[in-house]
Design a protein around this motif. Sequence first.
Motif, PDB file in Angstrom:
ATOM      1  N   PRO A  52       0.842  -1.200   0.000  1.00  0.00           N
ATOM      2  CA  PRO A  52       0.000   0.000   0.000  1.00  0.00           C
ATOM      3  C   PRO A  52       0.880   1.255   0.000  1.00  0.00           C
ATOM      4  N   MET A  53       0.731   2.053  -1.026  1.00  0.00           N
ATOM      5  CA  MET A  53       1.456   3.317  -1.101  1.00  0.00           C
ATOM      6  C   MET A  53       0.786   4.335  -0.169  1.00  0.00           C
ATOM      7  N   ASP A  54       1.571   5.245   0.356  1.00  0.00           N
ATOM      8  CA  ASP A  54       1.022   6.315   1.184  1.00  0.00           C
ATOM      9  C   ASP A  54       0.291   7.284   0.255  1.00  0.00           C
ATOM     10  N   PRO A  55      -1.018   7.464   0.407  1.00  0.00           N
ATOM     11  CA  PRO A  55      -1.755   8.320  -0.525  1.00  0.00           C
ATOM     12  C   PRO A  55      -1.312   9.782  -0.505  1.00  0.00           C
ATOM     13  N   ARG A  56      -0.588  10.181   0.535  1.00  0.00           N
ATOM     14  CA  ARG A  56      -0.076  11.556   0.556  1.00  0.00           C
ATOM     15  C   ARG A  56       0.928  11.796  -0.573  1.00  0.00           C
ATOM     16  N   LEU A  57       1.575  10.725  -1.051  1.00  0.00           N
ATOM     17  CA  LEU A  57       2.472  10.869  -2.198  1.00  0.00           C
ATOM     18  C   LEU A  57       1.682  11.338  -3.414  1.00  0.00           C
ATOM     19  N   PHE A  58       0.489  10.794  -3.607  1.00  0.00           N
ATOM     20  CA  PHE A  58      -0.347  11.196  -4.737  1.00  0.00           C
ATOM     21  C   PHE A  58      -0.840  12.633  -4.556  1.00  0.00           C
TER      22      PHE A  58
ATOM     23  N   ALA B 211      10.275  21.835  -4.752  1.00  0.00           N
ATOM     24  CA  ALA B 211      11.021  22.218  -3.551  1.00  0.00           C
ATOM     25  C   ALA B 211      10.448  23.482  -2.923  1.00  0.00           C
ATOM     26  N   THR B 212      10.039  24.449  -3.744  1.00  0.00           N
ATOM     27  CA  THR B 212       9.479  25.686  -3.189  1.00  0.00           C
ATOM     28  C   THR B 212       8.122  25.444  -2.530  1.00  0.00           C
ATOM     29  N   MET B 213       7.427  24.392  -2.935  1.00  0.00           N
ATOM     30  CA  MET B 213       6.129  24.077  -2.343  1.00  0.00           C
ATOM     31  C   MET B 213       6.273  23.481  -0.949  1.00  0.00           C
ATOM     32  N   GLY B 214       7.407  22.867  -0.650  1.00  0.00           N
ATOM     33  CA  GLY B 214       7.679  22.351   0.688  1.00  0.00           C
ATOM     34  C   GLY B 214       6.743  21.249   1.157  1.00  0.00           C
ATOM     35  N   LEU B 215       6.299  20.389   0.242  1.00  0.00           N
ATOM     36  CA  LEU B 215       5.344  19.350   0.607  1.00  0.00           C
ATOM     37  C   LEU B 215       5.994  18.037   1.015  1.00  0.00           C
ATOM     38  N   GLY B 216       7.288  17.916   0.780  1.00  0.00           N
ATOM     39  CA  GLY B 216       7.999  16.673   1.104  1.00  0.00           C
ATOM     40  C   GLY B 216       9.406  16.743   0.552  1.00  0.00           C
ATOM     41  N   GLY B 217      10.028  15.589   0.420  1.00  0.00           N
ATOM     42  CA  GLY B 217      11.380  15.539  -0.105  1.00  0.00           C
ATOM     43  C   GLY B 217      11.404  15.645  -1.611  1.00  0.00           C
ATOM     44  N   VAL B 218      12.418  16.355  -2.109  1.00  0.00           N
ATOM     45  CA  VAL B 218      12.585  16.539  -3.553  1.00  0.00           C
ATOM     46  C   VAL B 218      14.055  16.330  -3.889  1.00  0.00           C
ATOM     47  N   GLY B 219      14.325  15.404  -4.780  1.00  0.00           N
ATOM     48  CA  GLY B 219      15.688  15.167  -5.233  1.00  0.00           C
ATOM     49  C   GLY B 219      15.748  15.234  -6.747  1.00  0.00           C
ATOM     50  N   LEU B 220      16.714  15.959  -7.263  1.00  0.00           N
ATOM     51  CA  LEU B 220      16.882  16.074  -8.708  1.00  0.00           C
ATOM     52  C   LEU B 220      18.005  15.145  -9.157  1.00  0.00           C
TER      53      LEU B 220
ATOM     54  N   LEU C 178      10.198  12.421  -5.632  1.00  0.00           N
ATOM     55  CA  LEU C 178       9.212  13.104  -4.803  1.00  0.00           C
ATOM     56  C   LEU C 178       8.802  12.163  -3.690  1.00  0.00           C
ATOM     57  N   ASP C 179       8.661  12.694  -2.480  1.00  0.00           N
ATOM     58  CA  ASP C 179       8.134  11.880  -1.390  1.00  0.00           C
ATOM     59  C   ASP C 179       7.271  12.734  -0.480  1.00  0.00           C
ATOM     60  N   CYS C 180       6.564  12.053   0.408  1.00  0.00           N
ATOM     61  CA  CYS C 180       5.667  12.763   1.332  1.00  0.00           C
ATOM     62  C   CYS C 180       6.226  12.750   2.735  1.00  0.00           C
ATOM     63  N   GLY C 181       7.551  12.673   2.841  1.00  0.00           N
ATOM     64  CA  GLY C 181       8.211  12.768   4.142  1.00  0.00           C
ATOM     65  C   GLY C 181       8.460  14.228   4.504  1.00  0.00           C
ATOM     66  N   GLN C 182       9.448  14.464   5.335  1.00  0.00           N
ATOM     67  CA  GLN C 182       9.791  15.832   5.729  1.00  0.00           C
ATOM     68  C   GLN C 182      10.269  16.627   4.527  1.00  0.00           C
ATOM     69  N   SER C 183      10.006  17.931   4.564  1.00  0.00           N
ATOM     70  CA  SER C 183      10.442  18.803   3.479  1.00  0.00           C
ATOM     71  C   SER C 183      11.957  18.934   3.495  1.00  0.00           C
ATOM     72  N   ARG C 184      12.586  18.550   2.388  1.00  0.00           N
ATOM     73  CA  ARG C 184      14.032  18.661   2.242  1.00  0.00           C
ATOM     74  C   ARG C 184      14.331  18.544   0.761  1.00  0.00           C
ATOM     75  N   ARG C 185      15.544  18.879   0.388  1.00  0.00           N
ATOM     76  CA  ARG C 185      15.919  18.811  -1.035  1.00  0.00           C
ATOM     77  C   ARG C 185      17.358  18.393  -1.189  1.00  0.00           C
ATOM     78  N   TRP C 186      17.665  17.798  -2.333  1.00  0.00           N
ATOM     79  CA  TRP C 186      19.044  17.426  -2.688  1.00  0.00           C
ATOM     80  C   TRP C 186      19.207  17.384  -4.184  1.00  0.00           C
TER      81      TRP C 186
END
Length: 197
Positions: A98-104, A171-180, A189-197
Amino acid sequence: MIRVLQGNRPHEPECPCCADARLGRRSLIGAGLGLLACTVPGGAEAQVARGTRRVSVQRAYTSDSFSGVYFADGRYVTEALRKLDWVFRDLSREEVTPMDPRLFDVMNAVAARMEANEAFQVISGYRSPETNAATARRSGRVSTVSLHMSGMAGDMRIPGRDSYAMARLAATMGLGGVGLYRRDGFVHLDCGQSRRW
């Protein structure tokens, strides 16, 4: 009939004028503002809770896809989530979780801000601990405690769209983790803590 799961609904504020019968001047002003907030229809939180959310995804390397409503009338749609779980499965083990629906929700918000109607192409979704460990051994860029193992992350792109622009916006939206992952042309993209790399 469509079955739904209860979504995270915003807490309805208790009307402050009911909390204490003896109100001072400041309390009375606060109570009046609180009462106004309680009675104004269509606030942003209410619209989010009642709104319809859609997502379009296509799995890379397979013909699996989903395009449709996954959240309606304040609830996640069970059948839609099951289909999304299949699209996001661990391909190497054919394992579904089961995926975390917050990702969607994150994907929905990013697509809306980008004004994108195209489907997200999912490179990697859920990873079993075994798959994640094998991937981490091959690449130093893969975390051994990846949110992919919790069904909270996906690596994706929107074909025809700039991955760098998508990552910056997310990343500017701050909804979760963002990695390029510019060389590979996708964004994590993830629905964890807001962070970027």
